[in-house]
Design an enzyme around this catalytic site. Structure first.
Site, PDB file in Angstrom:
ATOM      1  CB  SER A   1      19.410 -21.392 -54.082  1.00 58.46           C
ATOM      2  OG  SER A   1      19.656 -20.054 -53.687  1.00 58.46           O
ATOM      3  N   GLY A   2      18.903 -19.395 -56.603  1.00 59.28           N
ATOM      4  CA  GLY A   2      19.586 -18.539 -57.566  1.00 59.28           C
ATOM      5  C   GLY A   2      18.748 -17.384 -58.074  1.00 59.28           C
ATOM      6  N   GLY A   3      17.448 -17.452 -57.844  1.00 57.78           N
ATOM      7  CA  GLY A   3      16.595 -16.361 -58.300  1.00 57.78           C
ATOM      8  C   GLY A   3      16.587 -16.231 -59.814  1.00 57.78           C
TER       9      GLY A   3
ATOM     10  CE  LYS B   1      16.605 -22.635 -52.427  1.00 55.49           C
ATOM     11  NZ  LYS B   1      15.666 -21.746 -51.721  1.00 55.49           N
TER      12      LYS B   1
ATOM     13  CG  HIS C   1      20.547 -22.008 -49.417  1.00 60.14           C
ATOM     14  ND1 HIS C   1      19.597 -21.047 -49.736  1.00 60.14           N
ATOM     15  CD2 HIS C   1      21.629 -21.716 -50.179  1.00 60.14           C
ATOM     16  CE1 HIS C   1      20.090 -20.224 -50.643  1.00 60.14           C
ATOM     17  NE2 HIS C   1      21.331 -20.614 -50.918  1.00 60.14           N
ATOM     18  CG  ASN C   2      15.790 -20.501 -48.610  1.00 53.93           C
ATOM     19  OD1 ASN C   2      16.740 -20.780 -49.340  1.00 53.93           O
ATOM     20  ND2 ASN C   2      14.581 -20.311 -49.074  1.00 53.93           N
TER      21      ASN C   2
ATOM     22  CD  GLU D   1      18.270 -16.244 -49.220  1.00 54.23           C
ATOM     23  OE1 GLU D   1      17.189 -15.647 -49.398  1.00 54.23           O
ATOM     24  OE2 GLU D   1      18.630 -17.234 -49.905  1.00 54.23           O
ATOM     25  CE1 TYR D   2      14.117 -16.495 -44.726  1.00 56.71           C
ATOM     26  CE2 TYR D   2      13.281 -15.711 -42.615  1.00 56.71           C
ATOM     27  CZ  TYR D   2      13.058 -16.188 -43.894  1.00 56.71           C
ATOM     28  OH  TYR D   2      11.758 -16.344 -44.331  1.00 56.71           O
TER      29      TYR D   2
ATOM     30  CE  LYS E   1       8.141 -15.506 -51.769  1.00 56.17           C
ATOM     31  NZ  LYS E   1       8.519 -15.852 -53.173  1.00 56.17           N
TER      32      LYS E   1
ATOM     33  NE  ARG F   1      14.658 -28.514 -16.291  1.00 58.29           N
ATOM     34  CZ  ARG F   1      14.807 -29.807 -16.520  1.00 58.29           C
ATOM     35  NH1 ARG F   1      15.955 -30.405 -16.177  1.00 58.29           N
ATOM     36  NH2 ARG F   1      13.840 -30.527 -17.043  1.00 58.29           N
TER      37      ARG F   1
ATOM     38  CG  HIS G   1      12.824 -31.468 -13.620  1.00 54.80           C
ATOM     39  ND1 HIS G   1      12.011 -32.205 -14.449  1.00 54.80           N
ATOM     40  CD2 HIS G   1      12.140 -30.324 -13.335  1.00 54.80           C
ATOM     41  CE1 HIS G   1      10.883 -31.534 -14.660  1.00 54.80           C
ATOM     42  NE2 HIS G   1      10.928 -30.392 -13.999  1.00 54.80           N
TER      43      HIS G   1
END
Length: 366
Positions: free
Chosen positions: A6-8, A60, A63-64, A67-68, A138, A328, A334
């Site tokens: 990561s880092g662009g 990673k 991590h994203n 980031e979102y 993405k 339930r 259940h």
């Protein structure tokens, strides 16, 4: 070896945060290289061996997802200050720049100050105001939410950020809906004329900080759950350390996360780390004011709202889940557990619905 990076563009030039996973023996061969290539911070290079198999790429991905959440929460702070508070771009830039000197110091806050103040050299005005309000994706945020669901880990802030992107993609529908509801008398949100801007800015700062803690808590819990499942033994404190530089979510606040896991390596949730808990207790009233203000004025703040719901749910000793479990049991037999004795139970709640006879079992779990 597999490796999340990561880092662009800046990370490519100045060093990224690197998350290698795979064979520990293989890592020994690349360690001298990656420790020099990675971003460098006060306590070392932003790289460490994450774990066996796909651990590096998995981390990673999450991590994203975090980031979102970060980006969604910052955009909500921007929207509330701009729409409800009436702050212009110059004021917003000054606010972000000031926030970047305190507990919110981060790469994303820093670039937000630059973005809102960038002039449009072609058409005049500010460039950010000319950008179509449709966010791309993405897939890593979606995968993070899917993983959380599969493992039964609550991640409402990250999920809200993903939904925010999906909703933004419905641009044409939103334009039509805005016109439709305007004709029914529901106007677009606008600034509150008598609002105390100084108080609002401080409240939003605190709300953003609290929501950010929740977002990171959720991300760390997803990683912890998968690490436990796979036997990766991921060092969450070390992970926070290597995210301090090079990556998109780099922030001073990560040093406090590192310290939290160093104090309590088996910490169940960042929300119960004493220093973070103290901050949340001190800021929660400002957080509630911001969420209430946004809701009252029709400004969507799904990330901040979801984060507040996460916080309130986590600290609540008893939830209305007892009713849900009873429902339930009513329609699907259940079963349920009782607070006053061991075992699993089923009740015929109303014989007119034709449900089966009452049973008691210690083995079936609904």
């Amino acid at each position: 070896m597999g490796m999340g990076v990561s880092g662009g563009e800046e990370g490519a030039r100045r060093g990224p945060s690197m998350m290698p996973g795979g064979s520990p023996e293989a890592y020994k061969y690349i360690e001298p290289i990656v420790t020099k290539v990675a971003a460098q911070v006060d306590d070392g290079p932003c790289v460490m061996y994450i774990g066996d198999g796909g651990a590096g790429n998995y981390v990673k991905m999450v991590h994203n997802g975090i980031e979102y959440g970060d980006m969604q929460l910052i955009s909500e702070a921007y929207d509330i200050l701009n729409v409800v508070g009436g702050l212009d771009n110059e004021e917003l830039a000054a606010v972000f720049a000031e926030w970047n000197k305190g507990e919110l110091q981060s790469f994303l806050i820093e670039i937000s100050a630059i973005i809102v103040n960038k002039k449009d050299e072609e058409a005049g005005g500010y460039l950010v105001d000319k950008i179509v309000d449709r966010t791309g994706a993405k897939g890593t945020g979606k995968w993070t939410v899917q993983q959380a669901a599969e493992m039964g880990i609550a991640a409402p802030t990250i999920a809200a950020s993903l939904d925010g992107r999906y909703m933004s993609a419905c641009k044409e529908e939103r334009v039509a809906a805005a016109k439709f509801y305007s004709e029914l008398g529901l106007k677009a949100p606008s600034s509150v004329s008598d609002i105390d801007k100084k108080q609002l800015i401080d409240d939003v700062r605190q709300a953003l900080y609290c929501a950010k803690i929740c977002s990171y808590s959720q991300g760390m819990n997803i990683i912890k759950a998968k690490s436990d499942e796979k036997g990766w033994g991921i060092d969450l404190g070390g992970l926070a350390r290597i995210w301090k530089g090079g990556c998109i979510i780099r922030a001073g606040f990560l040093d406090r996360i590192k310290q939290a896991y160093q104090r309590h390596p088996k910490l169940s949730n960042l929300l119960v780390d004493p220093p973070f808990a103290k901050d949340l207790a001190e800021c929660e009233q400002a957080w509630r004011r911001v969420v209430s203000l946004a809701i009252t004025n029709g400004v969507p703040a799904p990330g901040m709202t979801a984060s507040l719901g996460y916080f309130d749910t986590y600290r609540r000793e008893r939830l209305p889940a007892n009713l849900v479990q009873a429902q339930r049991d009513f329609f699907g037999s259940h079963t349920y557990q009782r607070i006053d004795k061991e075992g699993w139970f089923h009740t015929v709640w109303d014989p007119n619905f034709g449900s089966s006879d009452s049973i008691t079992t210690s083995s079936y779990k609904g």
